[in-house]
Design a protein around this motif. Structure first.
Motif, mmCIF file in Angstrom:
data_model
loop_
_atom_site.group_PDB
_atom_site.id
_atom_site.type_symbol
_atom_site.label_atom_id
_atom_site.label_comp_id
_atom_site.label_asym_id
_atom_site.label_seq_id
_atom_site.Cartn_x
_atom_site.Cartn_y
_atom_site.Cartn_z
ATOM 1 N N ALA A 509 0.822 -1.213 0.000
ATOM 2 C CA ALA A 509 0.000 0.000 0.000
ATOM 3 C C ALA A 509 0.849 1.253 0.000
ATOM 4 C CB ALA A 509 -0.929 -0.006 1.222
ATOM 5 N N MET A 510 2.102 1.169 0.471
ATOM 6 C CA MET A 510 2.955 2.356 0.588
ATOM 7 C C MET A 510 4.056 2.396 -0.474
ATOM 8 S SD MET A 510 3.343 2.524 4.753
ATOM 9 C CE MET A 510 4.306 4.038 4.669
ATOM 10 N N LEU A 511 3.895 1.636 -1.537
ATOM 11 C CA LEU A 511 4.916 1.648 -2.594
ATOM 12 C C LEU A 511 5.048 3.024 -3.225
ATOM 13 C CD1 LEU A 511 4.305 -1.794 -4.366
ATOM 14 C CD2 LEU A 511 6.207 -1.156 -2.855
ATOM 15 N N ASP A 512 3.937 3.723 -3.336
ATOM 16 C CA ASP A 512 3.961 5.039 -3.982
ATOM 17 C C ASP A 512 3.981 6.178 -2.969
ATOM 18 O OD1 ASP A 512 3.824 3.763 -6.426
ATOM 19 O OD2 ASP A 512 1.631 3.805 -6.477
ATOM 20 N N ALA A 513 4.147 5.886 -1.691
ATOM 21 C CA ALA A 513 4.145 6.935 -0.669
ATOM 22 C C ALA A 513 5.387 7.801 -0.800
ATOM 23 C CB ALA A 513 4.089 6.301 0.721
ATOM 24 N N ARG A 514 5.213 9.096 -0.498
ATOM 25 C CA ARG A 514 6.337 10.027 -0.636
ATOM 26 C C ARG A 514 7.385 9.827 0.455
ATOM 27 N NH1 ARG A 514 1.871 13.121 0.912
ATOM 28 N NH2 ARG A 514 2.045 14.141 2.972
ATOM 29 N N THR A 515 6.978 9.344 1.591
ATOM 30 C CA THR A 515 7.919 9.016 2.668
ATOM 31 C C THR A 515 7.483 7.710 3.318
ATOM 32 O OG1 THR A 515 6.658 10.267 4.320
ATOM 33 C CG2 THR A 515 8.410 11.456 3.134
ATOM 34 N N PRO A 516 8.406 6.917 3.884
ATOM 35 C CA PRO A 516 8.032 5.668 4.551
ATOM 36 C C PRO A 516 7.518 5.921 5.970
ATOM 37 C CG PRO A 516 10.397 5.927 4.645
ATOM 38 C CD PRO A 516 9.890 7.098 3.864
ATOM 39 N N SER A 517 6.496 6.750 6.048
ATOM 40 C CA SER A 517 5.916 7.096 7.352
ATOM 41 C C SER A 517 4.419 6.787 7.343
ATOM 42 C CB SER A 517 6.163 8.572 7.671
ATOM 43 O OG SER A 517 5.672 9.396 6.630
ATOM 44 N N LEU A 518 3.912 6.464 8.501
ATOM 45 C CA LEU A 518 2.521 5.993 8.605
ATOM 46 C C LEU A 518 1.850 6.640 9.811
ATOM 47 C CD1 LEU A 518 0.259 3.942 7.732
ATOM 48 C CD2 LEU A 518 1.289 2.336 9.370
ATOM 49 N N THR A 519 0.657 7.175 9.589
ATOM 50 C CA THR A 519 -0.166 7.722 10.675
ATOM 51 C C THR A 519 -1.225 6.702 11.063
ATOM 52 O OG1 THR A 519 0.171 10.003 9.972
ATOM 53 C CG2 THR A 519 -1.750 9.568 11.352
ATOM 54 N N VAL A 520 -1.315 6.391 12.343
ATOM 55 C CA VAL A 520 -2.308 5.437 12.864
ATOM 56 C C VAL A 520 -3.271 6.207 13.756
ATOM 57 C CG1 VAL A 520 -2.684 3.349 14.200
ATOM 58 C CG2 VAL A 520 -0.636 3.564 12.781
ATOM 59 N N THR A 521 -4.548 6.173 13.434
ATOM 60 C CA THR A 521 -5.553 6.898 14.217
ATOM 61 C C THR A 521 -6.836 6.087 14.305
ATOM 62 O OG1 THR A 521 -6.662 9.025 14.501
ATOM 63 C CG2 THR A 521 -6.517 8.154 12.246
ATOM 64 N N SER A 522 -7.768 6.607 15.087
ATOM 65 C CA SER A 522 -9.095 5.984 15.252
ATOM 66 C C SER A 522 -10.092 7.085 15.548
ATOM 67 C CB SER A 522 -9.070 4.953 16.386
ATOM 68 O OG SER A 522 -8.829 5.591 17.626
#
Length: 714
Positions: A509-522
Motif C-alpha cells: 500500500a505504501m509503494l507510492d508513498a512520498r515518505t516511509p511514514s505511517l499515521t495510525v488513528t481511530s
C-alpha cells in the motif's frame, strides 16, 4: 431479513438467553411456592322432567313443568337467593386471615425455615397456624372492618377493635362488647403466642360476589339436563362443605318453586268452593219453589234429553273456564295450550246455542222447569268437581319433591388444581427465553459497532488486516506499570500472524508513498491504536527493517510503558519545540531494529507544535534513518492532530474496534480527512472476536505448527 444472521446473533447471545430462562424458571418456582394451593370441589345434578312419582290425573299434568331449561336453572343456582342461604348456613361471610410478610409471606406461611425463625417477627404466620371461630356477631357499622387478634397463650388472646379498644378473651368463652353489639367466641387456637390474625365479617353482597366468582356451573353435553357444579378454594374440606350447602339451598328453593303452582291452584279452588255451594243452594231453592207453585210437573223424555245435553255442555264450559283461569296465570293467549282451550270453548258455545233454540220451542212451563233443573244440575256438578279438584291438588302439593336429583354429591380431589406447576414453570422459561431473545436482538440492534470487514469496505476503506482479539490489548484499568509486546512474548500467537499480514499489506500500500511514514488513528479512545502500532513495529523490526515508533499523542500517550520508561523522559514535544535534537530523543527497544520517540512532557499546545516546520524536518530525518516510521496519534474526531500528521506522512490508516466503533464515526472520520485533502490508505478491524461475530469473517482455522524466531543479540 437475514435469518442466518439473526440465528448467529442469538447463538452469540445464548448466555444471556440461558440466564433469562434460568431467571424465568426461578421466578416461576417462587410464584408456585408463594401461592397457596387451590382445590376444587364438584358435584353432579340432574334436571328431571317431572316433579313427582305419583300418578296424577291428566287435568293436573299440565300444571307440572316438563322442560328442564338448563340455562335458567344455572342462573337460579348462581342467584343471590341460593348463595345467600348457603352463606348464612355455613357462615361463609367470616374471614380469618393470618398476618404475613409482604411479597414473600406466603412462602414462610407454607414452608418452615428453621434458620430464619429467629429472624422473622413472631407475628407472622408459620406453617399450621390457624384459629377456628365458633361465633361472630358484628354490628352493621363494623362490617368489612378488620379486628386484630393476637395470640397470648394456648388458650388466651387479645382482640383489638377498629377503634383501638383492646379486649382479652379465652377460648370457648364468649367475648362481647355491649356498646357496639360485637360478640366473638373462639373454638380453638393452633398457633404460638405472638401470632396475629385478622378477623372480619363482610357484608352479604360482597360475600355473595366472592362466592359466585368461585362457583362455576355448566351443562354436560347438549340438552342433557346434567349440571356440573364446581367450587374452588384454598381449603379442601371447607370447599366440599360450602358446595354441599349451595346444592341443598338450590334443592330447597326448587321444591318450594315446584309446589308453588299447586299452592296457587289450591288457593283458587278454596276461594271458589263457597261460591259454588251458594250457587247450588240458590238453584235448588228456586226449583223447589217453582214445583210447589205448579204442584207437580214431570219432564217429557225429549225435555229430559235436552236438559241432559245442556247441563253437560254447560258443565264442560265451566270446567274450561276454570282451566282458563289457571292457564292465564302461567301462559299468554298465544300459547298453544291456551289457544286449544279457546277453540274448544267456541265449539261448545255453538252447540249450546243450538240446544237453547230447541228449548225455545217447548211450552212455557216445560221451559221454566227445564232451566231451573239445568241450573241445579250444573251447580251441583261444579261444586262436586271443585271438591274433587281440591283433594287432588292437596295430594299434588304433598307429593312434590322438585325436579332436581343429586347424581354425585360434593367431593374434592386430594391434589390441588392450581397453581399448575408444570405450566407455570414452562411459562416462566418461555417468557424468560422471549425476554432473553428480545434483549439480545435489542442489544444487537442498538449496538452500531462494526461487525464485519465488509462494512468498512462498503464505506470505501480497503481492509488491510483483521486483528483477532487478545487480552494483551486490554490496557484499560492498567494505568501504571510496564506493558508487554505480544510480538516478542508470543510470536506464534494468531494475533501476531495478523500483524504480519498487516505488515505485508502496508508494504504494497505504501509503494507510492512520498515518505516511509505511517499515521495510525481511530475515531475514539481505547480502539487499540497503541497496541497495534507497537506490535506492527515489532513484526517489521523482526523482518529486518529499522522501525521508529513515535508517540504523537501528546495528551495521553502511553507507548513509553511498552519500553518501561518513566513519564518525565524528553521526547516529541521537545524535538518539535527545538529544545532537543532528534537523535538524542530516540530510545532503542527490546529489538535492535526497534526505536521509540516518546511524547515527552505534555505540552499545552500540541496542535500548534505539529504545525511547525519541525514536523517536516522530523519526518525527513526519520526517512533517512528508518525503513518505516509509525506515528501513534490521538482519536481523529477528538482533536486535529491526526489530520496534521496525515497530511505530512506517506500514508494513514484507520483503526476500527470490532463491535465498538460505530459506522457513523468511521464515515465522519473520512469526511474530516477529506476536508483536509487527506484520504485513508486503508483500515484495520481490530479486536475481532469470531465468537461474537458468529464466524462471519476472520480466521476460521488454527495453526498446527509454530513459527520460531531468532532475535539478534543487541
Amino acid at each position: 431479513m437475514d435469518l442466518g444472521q439473526i440465528l448467529g446473533t442469538l447463538w452469540r447471545g445464548k448466555g444471556w438467553i440461558g440466564a433469562a430462562m434460568a431467571l424465568g424458571l426461578a421466578i416461576g418456582a417462587f410464584t408456585i411456592a408463594n401461592t397457596n394451593p387451590t382445590f376444587q370441589a364438584d358435584a353432579l345434578l340432574q334436571l328431571e322432567e317431572k316433579s313427582g312419582s305419583l300418578a296424577l290425573p291428566s287435568s293436573l299434568s299440565a300444571m307440572v313443568e316438563t322442560d328442564p331449561r338448563s340455562v335458567t336453572e344455572i342462573e337460579i343456582l348462581r342467584s343471590r337467593m341460593v348463595l345467600g342461604r348457603a352463606i348464612a348456613d355455613q357462615n361463609l361471610d367470616w374471614r380469618v386471615t393470618p398476618d404475613t410478610m409482604a411479597l414473600v409471606g406466603t412462602v414462610f406461611a407454607r414452608y418452615r425455615f428453621r434458620l430464619l425463625d429467629t429472624v422473622i417477627p413472631a407475628r407472622f404466620a408459620r406453617p399450621g397456624d390457624r384459629i377456628a371461630l365458633d361465633t361472630l356477631i358484628v354490628p352493621p357499622g363494623l362490617l368489612n372492618a378488620d379486628f386484630i387478634l393476637s395470640v397470648t397463650s394456648a388458650t388466651e388472646y387479645q382482640l383489638v377493635l377498629p377503634d383501638g379498644l383492646r379486649l382479652n378473651g379465652v377460648v370457648g368463652q364468649p367475648l362481647t362488647h355491649a356498646e357496639t353489639g360485637f360478640a366473638l367466641t373462639l373454638a380453638s387456637i393452633t398457633a404460638q403466642p405472638g401470632r396475629r390474625f385478622y378477623v372480619r365479617q363482610v357484608d352479604e353482597r360482597r360475600a355473595i360476589n366472592v362466592l359466585r366468582d368461585r362457583l362455576s356451573v355448566s351443562e354436560r353435553g347438549r340438552a342433557s339436563g346434567i349440571l356440573e357444579v364446581r367450587l374452588t378454594g384454598e381449603n379442601r374440606t371447607e370447599d366440599m362443605r360450602s358446595l354441599d350447602a349451595i346444592i341443598q339451598a338450590y334443592l330447597g328453593q326448587n321444591i318450594s318453586r315446584s309446589s308453588a303452582e299447586a299452592e296457587s291452584s289450591l288457593t283458587f279452588i278454596r276461594a271458589q268452593l263457597p261460591l259454588a255451594e251458594q250457587t247450588l243452594r240458590t238453584a235448588e231453592a228456586a226449583l223447589n219453589a217453582f214445583r210447589q207453585q205448579q204442584v207437580t210437573i214431570d219432564l217429557t223424555l225429549e225435555t229430559q234429553t235436552i236438559l241432559g245435553q245442556v247441563t253437560r255442555i254447560e258443565g264442560e264450559l265451566a270446567d274450561l273456564q276454570r282451566r282458563e283461569d289457571e292457564l292465564a296465570q302461567r301462559f299468554t293467549p298465544s300459547h298453544p295450550t291456551y289457544r286449544q282451550l279457546l277453540d274448544e270453548r267456541a265449539r261448545l258455545d255453538a252447540r249450546l246455542a243450538g240446544l237453547r233454540e230447541q228449548v225455545g220451542t217447548l211450552p212455557e212451563t216445560q221451559r221454566q222447569i227445564l232451566n231451573l233443573s239445568r241450573e241445579v244440575e250444573l251447580a251441583q256438578r261444579i261444586y262436586t268437581e271443585l271438591l274433587t279438584r281440591a283433594q287432588e291438588v292437596e295430594v299434588l302439593r304433598a307429593s312434590t319433591i322438585g325436579n332436581v336429583r343429586i347424581v354425585d354429591s360434593a367431593s374434592a380431589a386430594p391434589l390441588p388444581v392450581a397453581p399448575r406447576k408444570a405450566l407455570i414453570l414452562a411459562l416462566g422459561m418461555g417468557l424468560g427465553a422471549v425476554t432473553g431473545i428480545g434483549a439480545v436482538l435489542a442489544r444487537n440492534w442498538m449496538r452500531k459497532g462494526v461487525q464485519d470487514p465488509a462494512e468498512l469496505e462498503q464505506l470505501g476503506l480497503p481492509v488491510l488486516a483483521t486483528i483477532n482479539y487478545n487480552k494483551h490489548a486490554d490496557t484499560e484499568g492498567r494505568r501504571e506499570g510496564k506493558l508487554g509486546i505480544l510480538a516478542f512474548e508470543s510470536p506464534a500467537d494468531l494475533t501476531v500472524e495478523a500483524f504480519r499480514s498487516l505488515r505485508t499489506s502496508l508494504h504494497f500500500a505504501m509503494l507510492d508513498a512520498r515518505t516511509p511514514s505511517l499515521t495510525v488513528t481511530s475515531s475514539h479512545p481505547e480502539a487499540g491504536k497503541s497496541f497495534l502500532s507497537i506490535n506492527l513495529a515489532a513484526v517489521a523490526a523482526q523482518s529486518g527493517q529499522r522501525v521508529c515508533v513515535i508517540d504523537a499523542d501528546m495528551r495521553r500517550g502511553q507507548l513509553r510503558r511498552y519500553f518501561g520508561m518513566s513519564r518525565d523522559v524528553p521526547g516529541l514535544a521537545e524535538v518539535l519545540a527545538g529544545d532537543l535534537p532528534f537523535e538524542d530523543a530516540l530510545f532503542q527497544g527490546p529489538h535492535e531494529n526497534l526505536f521509540l520517540l516518546p511524547t515527552g512532557q505534555y505540552p499545552p499546545n500540541p496542535s500548534e507544535l505539529l504545525m511547525r516546520a519541525g514536523l517536516s524536518e522530523l519526518i525527513a530525518a526519520c526517512a533517512q534513518h528508518f525503513a518505516l516510521t509509525i506515528f501513534d496519534t490521538p482519536p481523529i474526531l477528538a482533536v486535529t492532530d491526526p489530520v496534521i500528521l496525515a497530511r505530512n506522512t506517506g500514508a494513514a490508516i484507520f483503526i476500527a474496534s470490532h463491535d465498538t466503533t460505530p459506522l457513523g464515526e468511521v464515515a465522519e472520520a473520512q469526511k474530516t480527512c477529506a476536508a483536509a485533502g487527506v484520504k485513508f490508505s486503508g483500515a484495520v478491524l481490530n479486536r475481532y472476536d469470531p465468537k461474537r461475530a458468529g464466524g462471519q469473517a476472520g480466521y476460521g482455522y488454527g495453526y498446527g505448527y509454530r513459527y520460531t524466531y531468532k532475535q539478534r543479540a543487541q
